[in-house]
Design an enzyme around this catalytic site. Structure first.
Site, PDB file in Angstrom:
ATOM      1  CB  SER A 143      -0.888  -0.007   1.247  1.00 54.31           C
ATOM      2  OG  SER A 143      -1.444   1.265   1.450  1.00 54.31           O
ATOM      3  CE1 TYR A 168      -4.282  -2.032   4.638  1.00 60.06           C
ATOM      4  CE2 TYR A 168      -3.619   0.227   4.154  1.00 60.06           C
ATOM      5  CZ  TYR A 168      -4.003  -1.035   3.721  1.00 60.06           C
ATOM      6  OH  TYR A 168      -4.097  -1.289   2.379  1.00 60.06           O
TER       7      TYR A 168
HETATM    8  N1  LIG Z   1      -8.379  -0.080  -2.775  1.00 56.70           N
HETATM    9  C1  LIG Z   1      -7.289   0.641  -2.505  1.00 56.70           C
HETATM   10  O1  LIG Z   1      -7.238   1.852  -2.757  1.00 56.70           O
HETATM   11  C2  LIG Z   1      -6.068  -0.014  -1.906  1.00 56.70           C
HETATM   12  C3  LIG Z   1      -4.944   0.799  -1.645  1.00 56.70           C
HETATM   13  C4  LIG Z   1      -3.812   0.204  -1.109  1.00 56.70           C
HETATM   14  C5  LIG Z   1      -3.778  -1.157  -0.859  1.00 56.70           C
HETATM   15  N2  LIG Z   1      -4.888  -1.919  -1.093  1.00 56.70           N
HETATM   16  C6  LIG Z   1      -4.793  -3.340  -0.799  1.00 56.70           C
HETATM   17  O2  LIG Z   1      -5.252  -4.069  -1.932  1.00 56.70           O
HETATM   18  C7  LIG Z   1      -5.900  -5.274  -1.520  1.00 56.70           C
HETATM   19  C8  LIG Z   1      -7.295  -5.350  -2.098  1.00 56.70           C
HETATM   20  O3  LIG Z   1      -8.008  -4.204  -1.640  1.00 56.70           O
HETATM   21  P1  LIG Z   1      -9.516  -3.897  -2.016  1.00 56.70           P
HETATM   22  O4  LIG Z   1      -9.639  -2.434  -2.145  1.00 56.70           O
HETATM   23  O5  LIG Z   1      -9.971  -4.791  -3.104  1.00 56.70           O
HETATM   24  O6  LIG Z   1     -10.198  -4.318  -0.631  1.00 56.70           O
HETATM   25  P2  LIG Z   1     -11.482  -5.235  -0.337  1.00 56.70           P
HETATM   26  O7  LIG Z   1     -11.702  -5.141   1.129  1.00 56.70           O
HETATM   27  O8  LIG Z   1     -12.600  -4.859  -1.241  1.00 56.70           O
HETATM   28  O9  LIG Z   1     -10.960  -6.683  -0.724  1.00 56.70           O
HETATM   29  C9  LIG Z   1     -10.271  -7.529   0.146  1.00 56.70           C
HETATM   30  C10 LIG Z   1     -11.014  -8.845   0.209  1.00 56.70           C
HETATM   31  O10 LIG Z   1     -10.265  -9.733   1.037  1.00 56.70           O
HETATM   32  C11 LIG Z   1     -11.169 -10.480   1.813  1.00 56.70           C
HETATM   33  N3  LIG Z   1     -10.461 -10.915   3.026  1.00 56.70           N
HETATM   34  C12 LIG Z   1     -10.077 -10.159   4.082  1.00 56.70           C
HETATM   35  N4  LIG Z   1      -9.461 -10.916   5.007  1.00 56.70           N
HETATM   36  C13 LIG Z   1      -9.455 -12.186   4.506  1.00 56.70           C
HETATM   37  C14 LIG Z   1      -8.972 -13.416   4.989  1.00 56.70           C
HETATM   38  N5  LIG Z   1      -8.403 -13.522   6.192  1.00 56.70           N
HETATM   39  N6  LIG Z   1      -9.121 -14.527   4.229  1.00 56.70           N
HETATM   40  C15 LIG Z   1      -9.724 -14.450   3.002  1.00 56.70           C
HETATM   41  N7  LIG Z   1     -10.215 -13.304   2.510  1.00 56.70           N
HETATM   42  C16 LIG Z   1     -10.075 -12.180   3.240  1.00 56.70           C
HETATM   43  C17 LIG Z   1     -12.328  -9.553   2.109  1.00 56.70           C
HETATM   44  O11 LIG Z   1     -13.526 -10.256   2.387  1.00 56.70           O
HETATM   45  C18 LIG Z   1     -12.417  -8.730   0.831  1.00 56.70           C
HETATM   46  O12 LIG Z   1     -13.386  -9.244  -0.048  1.00 56.70           O
HETATM   47  C19 LIG Z   1      -5.852  -5.280  -0.002  1.00 56.70           C
HETATM   48  O13 LIG Z   1      -4.724  -6.014   0.398  1.00 56.70           O
HETATM   49  C20 LIG Z   1      -5.668  -3.817   0.345  1.00 56.70           C
HETATM   50  O14 LIG Z   1      -5.041  -3.650   1.589  1.00 56.70           O
HETATM   51  C21 LIG Z   1      -6.024  -1.384  -1.623  1.00 56.70           C
END
Ligand SMILES: NC(=O)c1ccc[n+]([C@@H]2O[C@H](COP(=O)([O-])OP(=O)(O)OC[C@H]3O[C@@H](n4cnc5c(N)ncnc54)[C@H](O)[C@@H]3O)[C@@H](O)[C@H]2O)c1
Length: 339
Positions: A143, A168
């Site tokens: 991130s 986080y």
């Molecule tokens: N969206 C952003 O702007 C952003 C920015 C930086 C980093 N990220 C990272 O990208 C990744 C995806 O983010 P996103 O925006 O799609 O988030 P999101 O929350 O929509 O997707 C993450 C998914 O992981 C699942 N999950 C969580 N813990 C779990 C576990 N223990 N076992 C199985 N599934 C699990 C959740 O149910 C969710 O559907 C994450 O790692 C997030 O930290 C996202």
């Protein structure tokens, strides 16, 4: 390639699965479908990928997609090592993209244990399974938050990231360190991607674009933190997916085989400009509650993406207006499932 995508019911995971399947890969998605935000949105995304929510079982059984022959999904928590090991042994993946995580900066102040479980315990399980099953490449979500309150902009991969301002961010930085160790000890190729504020259709309801769209269309005031004096490197989802796909097929060349890239739009936008663009696209005025800065948050993000461009040929295609228009068009069409 046979690719495991974790977090497949999530925002980025859902889009990635759609693209990988279109490109002809065999894909298995897993997700624990937790209730950090409305599970109906997660089930709706799965439904778009041809996964019927009523066929999903608690025992981690794979369900075939009704839309794509090469996609199947199972409800599995990455903290459940037994189920994860079984899946890896049975499915013989060549590549893994780990997106499953407890996301969100602000929630990490309220529920730190959720971050330790999914982002640390879950991540080490993924690393162990990749190591023991000779995975050719693990790509995982880091991130932009690892840059903390760094004042040198744009943020570059070689900048020091030792001062996270949220748990986080600390877990994401830990992932990069853990992956590096596995690359060093077991020669597991790993690539970490530092995503910068991703937005687009099927987005996250806890993030500003969805919160704004919901409030504006309902005529409710939006909360504007730090009195609007913030900048974000908003990155459209299709550019993020394009970057992930390029990275999956690009093995790290240096030793140990551990790479970390920024993946952003590389054009920071004032929060107030983002809001006025959304007002224009929705044809509605936003009432604004100006608020102080929130703890754990940062004022400015800006990705230097030169390294990713050089190594993979990545180039973002979506300037703000084009991306926001696509997002609001989707929002207006699908708002019934999100309100
Ligand atoms: N969206 C952003 O702007 C952003 C920015 C930086 C980093 N990220 C990272 O990208 C990744 C995806 O983010 P996103 O925006 O799609 O988030 P999101 O929350 O929509 O997707 C993450 C998914 O992981 C699942 N999950 C969580 N813990 C779990 C576990 N223990 N076992 C199985 N599934 C699990 C959740 O149910 C969710 O559907 C994450 O790692 C997030 O930290 C996202």
């Amino acid at each position: 390639m046979k690719i495991l995508v974790t977090g497949a019911a999530g925002f980025i995971g859902f889009h990635l699965v759609e693209t990988l399947v279109k490109e002809g890969h065999e894909v298995v998605g897993i997700d624990n479908i937790n209730d950090y935000y409305d599970v109906n949105l997660k089930f709706a995304r799965l439904n778009e990928s041809g996964i019927d929510r009523y066929l999903i079982t608690e025992n981690g059984q794979l369900i075939a997609s009704s839309k794509n022959k090469t996609y199947s999904f199972a409800k599995i928590d990455i903290t459940d090592l037994q189920k994860l090991e079984k899946l890896f042994v049975e499915e013989n993946f060549t590549h893994v993209v780990n997106l499953a995580a407890q996301a969100g900066v602000r929630y990490s102040l309220e529920n730190p244990h959720a971050y330790v479980q999914s982002n640390l315990v879950g991540f080490v399980n993924i690393l162990e399974c990749c190591r023991h099953n000779k995975i050719e490449h693990l790509v995982y979500a880091s991130s932009s938050s690892v840059y903390g309150a760094n004042s040198k902009i744009p943020f570059s991969e070689e900048d020091r990231v030792d001062h996270p301002v949220s748990l986080y961010a600390a877990t994401k930085k830990s992932n990069e360190l853990m992956a590096h160790t596995y690359s060093h000890l077991y020669d597991l190729p790993t690539t970490g991607l530092r995503f910068f504020t991703v937005y687009g259709p099927w987005g996250r309801p806890d993030m500003a674009p969805m919160l704004f769209a919901k409030a504006i269309t309902k005529g409710v005031a939006i909360n504007v933190f730090n009195n609007g004096e913030m900048q974000r490197d908003f990155t459209y989802i299709d550019d993020i997916v394009e970057g992930i796909v390029r990275c999956v097929s690009t093995l790290p060349k240096k030793q140990p085989r551990a790479e970390v890239f920024n993946i952003g739009n590389s054009k920071p936008v004032d929060l107030m400009e983002f809001i006025s663009t959304m007002e224009d696209c929705l044809g509605l005025y936003a009432e604004k509650n100006f608020m102080p800065m929130q703890e754990g948050d940062v004022k400015k993000t800006w990705a230097n993406t030169e390294l990713l461009e050089k190594v993979t040929g990545y180039a973002p295609n979506y300037e703000l207006k084009k991306g926001v228009k696509r997002f609001t068009d989707w929002y207006l069409k699908f708002k019934a499932i999100k309100n």
